[in-house]
Write a protein that holds these residues in place. Structure first.
Motif, PDB file in Angstrom:
ATOM      1  N   LYS A 163       0.826  -1.202   0.000  1.00  0.00           N
ATOM      2  CA  LYS A 163       0.000   0.000   0.000  1.00  0.00           C
ATOM      3  C   LYS A 163       0.859   1.250   0.000  1.00  0.00           C
ATOM      4  N   ARG A 197       1.061   4.192  -2.797  1.00  0.00           N
ATOM      5  CA  ARG A 197       0.796   5.574  -2.445  1.00  0.00           C
ATOM      6  C   ARG A 197       1.961   6.462  -2.852  1.00  0.00           C
ATOM      7  N   LYS A 220       1.972   9.596  -5.602  1.00  0.00           N
ATOM      8  CA  LYS A 220       2.453  10.930  -5.247  1.00  0.00           C
ATOM      9  C   LYS A 220       3.635  11.329  -6.116  1.00  0.00           C
TER      10      LYS A 220
END
Length: 129
Positions: free
Chosen positions: A75, A79, A83
């Protein structure tokens, strides 16, 4: 000495394999139905051991923690990739030096430290030692 061990082990292992093949062929030719029954029983016992081992392995708490860690790492990686993709798109679209500098600086999280009062101000009485 390792060379001598290797020299002896190769014919020994080869002869065991050859004797095993001869035994399997003779068991199959002597009683084919009994041989197939033995193979079926061996396979069922092997499957039973496999499922019991898998059940024990799954109930291990360390394994659960490891799986949770791997899931969290995936995860986090996703993420960070999303970004990172947004930042590179912004910096290339504007293309100015100031936007590149701003994107490189990261927000620092506040450090939560507490001060513990000690005896720094007091001098030791060296005469008592």
């Amino acid at each position: 000495m390792a060379f001598l061990k290797n020299r002896i082990s190769v014919p020994l292992v080869g002869s065991i394999i050859v004797l095993g093949i001869i035994g399997i062929i003779s068991a199959f030719t002597g009683n084919p139905i009994g041989f197939l029954k033995n193979i079926a029983v061996f396979a069922m016992v092997g499957l039973a051991f496999y499922f019991v081992f898998r059940l024990i392995r799954r109930s291990n708490p360390k394994n659960k923690e490891q799986q949770a860690f791997i899931k969290a790492a995936k995860k986090s990686k996703k993420r960070l990739q999303t970004k990172g993709g947004e930042q590179t798109a912004k910096s290339t679209s504007f293309g100015s030096l100031t936007t590149l500098k701003k994107s490189k600086t990261k927000k620092k999280s506040p450090v939560h430290l507490t001060v513990i009062d000690g005896k720094k101000g007091k001098k030791k009485n060296r005469a008592s030692l």
